[in-house]
Design a protein around this motif. Structure first.
Motif, mmCIF file in Angstrom:
data_model
loop_
_atom_site.group_PDB
_atom_site.id
_atom_site.type_symbol
_atom_site.label_atom_id
_atom_site.label_comp_id
_atom_site.label_asym_id
_atom_site.label_seq_id
_atom_site.Cartn_x
_atom_site.Cartn_y
_atom_site.Cartn_z
ATOM 1 N N PRO A 53 -10.799 32.118 -30.515
ATOM 2 C CA PRO A 53 -10.557 30.800 -31.123
ATOM 3 C C PRO A 53 -11.751 30.322 -31.960
ATOM 4 C CG PRO A 53 -9.922 30.777 -28.807
ATOM 5 C CD PRO A 53 -10.609 32.088 -29.057
ATOM 6 N N VAL A 56 -11.611 32.212 -35.235
ATOM 7 C CA VAL A 56 -10.514 31.742 -36.088
ATOM 8 C C VAL A 56 -10.883 30.385 -36.680
ATOM 9 C CG1 VAL A 56 -8.091 31.066 -36.176
ATOM 10 C CG2 VAL A 56 -8.774 33.005 -34.769
ATOM 11 N N GLU A 57 -11.493 29.548 -35.860
ATOM 12 C CA GLU A 57 -11.865 28.224 -36.346
ATOM 13 C C GLU A 57 -12.868 28.341 -37.502
ATOM 14 O OE1 GLU A 57 -13.499 25.664 -33.357
ATOM 15 O OE2 GLU A 57 -13.253 23.875 -34.591
ATOM 16 N N ARG A 60 -10.961 29.720 -40.478
ATOM 17 C CA ARG A 60 -10.040 28.706 -40.993
ATOM 18 C C ARG A 60 -10.791 27.611 -41.747
ATOM 19 N NH1 ARG A 60 -7.791 24.354 -36.958
ATOM 20 N NH2 ARG A 60 -9.983 23.806 -37.237
ATOM 21 N N ASN A 72 -5.567 21.217 -41.309
ATOM 22 C CA ASN A 72 -4.723 20.684 -40.247
ATOM 23 C C ASN A 72 -3.238 20.964 -40.437
ATOM 24 O OD1 ASN A 72 -6.712 19.755 -38.608
ATOM 25 N ND2 ASN A 72 -6.709 17.675 -39.447
ATOM 26 N N LEU A 74 -0.030 23.428 -40.586
ATOM 27 C CA LEU A 74 0.175 24.587 -39.711
ATOM 28 C C LEU A 74 0.137 25.903 -40.470
ATOM 29 C CD1 LEU A 74 2.792 23.386 -37.102
ATOM 30 C CD2 LEU A 74 0.324 23.148 -37.100
ATOM 31 N N LEU A 75 0.333 25.860 -41.794
ATOM 32 C CA LEU A 75 0.341 27.097 -42.573
ATOM 33 C C LEU A 75 -0.663 27.027 -43.727
ATOM 34 C CD1 LEU A 75 4.242 27.474 -42.795
ATOM 35 C CD2 LEU A 75 2.729 28.758 -41.287
ATOM 36 N N PRO A 95 -3.165 35.463 -35.223
ATOM 37 C CA PRO A 95 -3.491 34.084 -35.633
ATOM 38 C C PRO A 95 -3.472 33.898 -37.147
ATOM 39 C CG PRO A 95 -5.059 34.839 -33.987
ATOM 40 C CD PRO A 95 -4.178 36.001 -34.311
ATOM 41 N N LEU A 99 -1.099 31.310 -39.270
ATOM 42 C CA LEU A 99 -1.614 30.299 -40.191
ATOM 43 C C LEU A 99 -1.018 30.471 -41.583
ATOM 44 C CD1 LEU A 99 -5.375 30.112 -39.081
ATOM 45 C CD2 LEU A 99 -3.523 28.534 -38.526
ATOM 46 N N GLY A 100 -0.149 31.453 -41.734
ATOM 47 C CA GLY A 100 0.614 31.567 -42.968
ATOM 48 C C GLY A 100 0.197 32.703 -43.885
ATOM 49 N N ALA A 101 -0.866 33.426 -43.533
ATOM 50 C CA ALA A 101 -1.358 34.476 -44.426
ATOM 51 C C ALA A 101 -0.437 35.696 -44.419
ATOM 52 C CB ALA A 101 -2.762 34.907 -43.992
ATOM 53 N N ARG B 330 -2.267 25.767 -31.936
ATOM 54 C CA ARG B 330 -1.496 26.271 -33.072
ATOM 55 C C ARG B 330 -2.320 26.259 -34.359
ATOM 56 N NH1 ARG B 330 0.010 27.721 -36.826
ATOM 57 N NH2 ARG B 330 2.058 28.069 -37.747
ATOM 58 N N ARG B 331 -3.182 25.266 -34.512
ATOM 59 C CA ARG B 331 -4.023 25.209 -35.711
ATOM 60 C C ARG B 331 -5.079 26.301 -35.709
ATOM 61 N NH1 ARG B 331 -4.458 18.790 -35.652
ATOM 62 N NH2 ARG B 331 -2.595 18.308 -36.872
ATOM 63 N N LEU B 332 -5.252 26.933 -34.558
ATOM 64 C CA LEU B 332 -6.127 28.101 -34.516
ATOM 65 C C LEU B 332 -5.288 29.367 -34.498
ATOM 66 C CD1 LEU B 332 -8.922 26.928 -32.074
ATOM 67 C CD2 LEU B 332 -9.032 27.149 -34.548
ATOM 68 N N GLY B 333 -4.033 29.228 -34.890
ATOM 69 C CA GLY B 333 -3.173 30.398 -34.978
ATOM 70 C C GLY B 333 -2.808 31.002 -33.638
#
Ligand SMILES: Cc1cc2nc3c(=O)[nH]c(=O)nc-3n(C[C@H](O)[C@H](O)[C@H](O)COP(=O)(O)OP(=O)(O)OC[C@H]3O[C@@H](n4cnc5c(N)ncnc54)[C@H](O)[C@@H]3O)c2cc1C
Lengths: 264, 415
Positions: A53, A56-57, A60, A72, A74-75, A95, A99-101, B330-333
């Motif tokens: 996490p 990813v953070e 992101r 913020n 979702l995608l 993840p 996130l849409g990738a 969810r925001r961290l996938g």
């Protein structure tokens, strides 16, 4: 250890990768033994699940800032092409896909690719997993907006060649992320004796301290590959609560960073 | 990105909520406001739940809950139906107003609001219909629940299937999902029921709420918004279970004269509006809130004595905490159904709910009797509380739902 190396049979493709400098057969054999455990959050890869996490953070937030996206939503990564090198069981690919990738995960171990594929089918995520090396993607002229090299560079045979190949697949204005281990007395103690053994961060012997990379070294290697490092952040572990956190002032052991491809 | 299923009868959503009561509907709006796809499965026709005969309750909404209502974009729809509570007066048979909470002590906001459940439900449904990320399946009967490592699939009697990553049980106190999941509960019956109805009265209530501790149980008068220019209050009359049938069997005038004995005449002449509803009371607390890709929310997790008007408010705090941990994951996938996420919810809410369950239970036991020593003790106790301003303020903030480590929605921030 030697007996394992002998038992390991190289396929043609991995043989090529090995000769081209990206895969060290001894390193590969060690990971093969662990592959089945990728997706057990309480299993051997628990630390990776725990640290994920935070990574990813970091990815992101920096990607969102660079490409001016709403972190913020979702995608936020919709429309971005992501390549995860050394994707393992897909811990980072999934993840990224959520996130849409549009995600491609490559790994030189077919076992990892199989595990990753099976898992993404179960989670209904569409991700392209390939048993391939970065050289193959370069020869296919593939390009990606984001390249992820998490815990990879300290395993490759020739880091200069490897990062040069990576840089060749980063698109204009694209970003390359990495996380690795610093070569310091503290990392020697912690990563080999402490983190790897006592904290069971990864099974003992996964990392070879001499191959750890100083931040200045990776920055210079990337510069030669036409990638300008934008940020370096330490990743520290608190053994009391078992939590990882980002720490901009302590890069002594684990750290991550990213760079942007030069404008040409 | 989610793959589209080939099965025509298969719906997929990230979250599947079972139960379209106040909690299920509010939770669906909170989750979908972040972009999540939500399915709600409700066994009754929701049109029936908004008829004036379905639920006669009016609920005291704390300030914390009001923030959540704002946060999910419902405020404009309900604001003119909210009746502010500016002061709560608590008393027992012998001493009027021995404990009194005044909103000016904790800032200028009201202590909370009274809203009719039916109107709240109506607004929730209206808002949900505007949301294309919520699919509402009602009436629907669940025939099968299949949990696998990476998903949960529900089968409905009409052949439809719903696949999701996380199943949330908002199916109320008698939750069948809780039972089929094998989650044990701690529970006991109060030998009490509440009769609920509303009254017109001559004199304005001045936005004061009253709670009288009578030997049979608490008697609450809650200020409602005027109807057709007439002053109105909701009454929650709790009494021992054995007395309820005879009370309800009384003729209207006899019932009203029983009512005056308790209510008094400080609001002038009383007239009963519409029907009366009866709710048997019991305490129930689930021993855990979570299981594999599963969590209990609202009354399915905890049902308490209405003595402090906290039941729905607890559930709304659950919603704020749960939707926060879900959207953060969810925001961290992350896969939102993982036990780590759900444990964070359970840690955040279960202890707080347990404390309130115990406190309301204790207050009820202390007050719903006529034993002189207990009476003295409780008057001494509450008298002391009145004396100690900081303690009283703390209690009041708890009643207002703004204590402890608060979820973003309760703090008035966006998810
Ligand atoms: C007399 C009284 C006064 C109260 N006053 C207050 C107050 O002033 N303030 C306050 O905060 N709280 C108060 N409460 C508590 C409050 O009413 C409840 O906490 C709240 O209504 C619970 O909402 P819920 O959605 O969790 O459950 P419910 O309202 O019970 O809703 C459950 C829903 O799930 C559906 N369902 C059940 N099983 C299934 C199934 N198998 N499949 C599909 N759907 C299913 C049901 O049809 C229903 O729609 C009071 C309670 C009582 C009894």
């Amino acid at each position: 250890m030697t007996s394992k190396v002998i038992r390991y049979k190289m396929t043609e493709k991995t043989k090529n990768s090995v000769e081209n400098g990206s895969v060290d057969p001894i390193e590969m054999e060690k990971f093969r033994a662990m592959a089945n455990e990728w997706w057990d959050p309480e299993g051997k890869f628990k630390p990776l699940h725990k640290i994920n996490p935070l990574r990813v953070e970091y990815i992101r937030n920096n990607v969102s800032q660079h490409f001016n996206l709403d972190k913020n939503s979702l995608l936020p990564f919709s429309g971005l092409k992501v390549l995860d090198i050394g994707c393992g069981g897909g811990l980072l690919c999934e993840p990224m896909a959520r996130l849409g990738a549009t995600v491609t995960g490559i790994d030189v171990l077919s076992e990892n690719i199989e595990i990753a594929k099976i898992h993404s089918e179960e989670t209904s995520l569409s991700i392209t997993y390939r048993k391939a090396s970065i050289e193959e993607l370069v020869s296919e002229n593939k390009e990606f907006d984001i390249i992820l090299n998490m815990e990879v560079v300290e395993h490759v045979v020739n880091i200069e060649d490897f990062l040069d190949n990576c840089a060749n697949t980063v698109s204009q204005n694209g970003l390359l992320f990495f996380s690795t281990l610093n070569r310091t007395p503290k990392s020697f103690l912690l990563a080999i004796i402490g983190a790897e053994y006592i904290l069971r961060w990864l099974p003992r012997g996964t990392h070879d301290w001499k191959k750890f990379i100083k931040p200045s070294e990776i920055t210079n290697i990337l510069l030669k590959a036409e990638i300008e490092v934008r940020d370096l952040t330490g990743v520290t572990f608190n053994p009391l609560n078992g939590l990882w956190s980002a720490n901009t002032s302590d890069l002594e052991v684990n750290y991550m960073g990213y760079g942007k491809k030069f404008n040409t | 990105m989610l793959n589209n299923s080939l099965d025509k009868n298969m719906e997929s959503a990230e979250v599947c909520i079972v139960g379209g009561g106040l909690i299920g509907l509010t939770l669906a709006l909170a989750l979908s406001s972040t972009g999540l796809e939500v399915a709600i499965v409700e066994r009754v026709d929701l049109q029936d739940t908004i008829s004036s005969e379905f639920d006669g309750r009016a609920t005291a909404i704390s300030n914390g809950s009001a923030q959540v209502i704002k946060g999910i974009g419902l405020w404009n729809l309900v604001s003119d139906q909210l009746s502010p509570i500016n002061d709560i007066r608590v008393s027992d048979k012998n001493s009027l107003f021995f404990l009194h909470y005044d909103h000016t002590e904790v800032g200028n906001e009201p202590l909370g609001y009274i809203i009719e459940n039916r109107l709240l439900r109506l607004s929730l449904l209206k808002k949900i219909k505007e949301q294309n990320r919520i699919s509402l399946l009602a009436p629907a009967k669940i025939t099968e629940i299949n949990k696998s490592p990476n998903k949960v699939q529900l089968k409905l009697a009409d052949g439809r299937k719903i696949k999701s990553q996380l199943l949330l049980a908002c199916d109320g106190k008698n939750s069948s999902l809780r039972e089929s999941t094998g989650i044990p509960v701690t529970s006991w019956n109060y030998n009490q029921s509440s009769i609920v109805f509303s009254v017109f009265h001559e004199i304005s209530h001045d936005n004061l709420a009253h709670e009288l501790f009578l030997p049979g149980g608490p008697f609450a008068i809650l200020p409602m918004v005027d109807l057709n220019g007439r002053h109105r209050s909701a009454v929650v009359w709790t009494d021992s279970k054995s007395l309820i049938p005879s009370l309800l069997a009384l003729k209207e005038e006899e019932f009203i004269s029983e009512l005056y004995k308790r209510f008094g005449d400080f609001l002038g002449k009383l007239e009963i509006v519409g029907s009366k509803w009866t709710y048997p009371l019991s305490l129930l607390h689930a021993q855990r809130y979570i299981d594999h890709r599963f969590a209990l929310v609202g009354d399915a997790a905890h049902s308490i004595h209405p003595i402090a008007g906290q039941g729905l408010n607890m559930g709304i705090r659950d919603i704020a905490a749960l939707s926060e941990v879900i959207v953060d994951a969810r925001r961290l996938g992350a896969d939102i159904g993982l036990s780590e996420t759900l444990s964070a919810y359970e840690r955040w809410r279960r202890f707080d709910n347990l404390v309130l369950a115990v406190v309301t239970d204790t207050i009820n036991k202390l007050f719903s009797n006529d034993i002189p020593p207990v009476r003295t003790a409780r008057r001494f106790g509450l008298g002391t509380i009145n004396e100690v301003a900081p303690l009283r303020r703390a209690l009041m903030r708890h009643a207002m739902g703004t204590m402890g480590e608060l979820p973003r929605l309760i703090r008035g921030e966006s998810l």
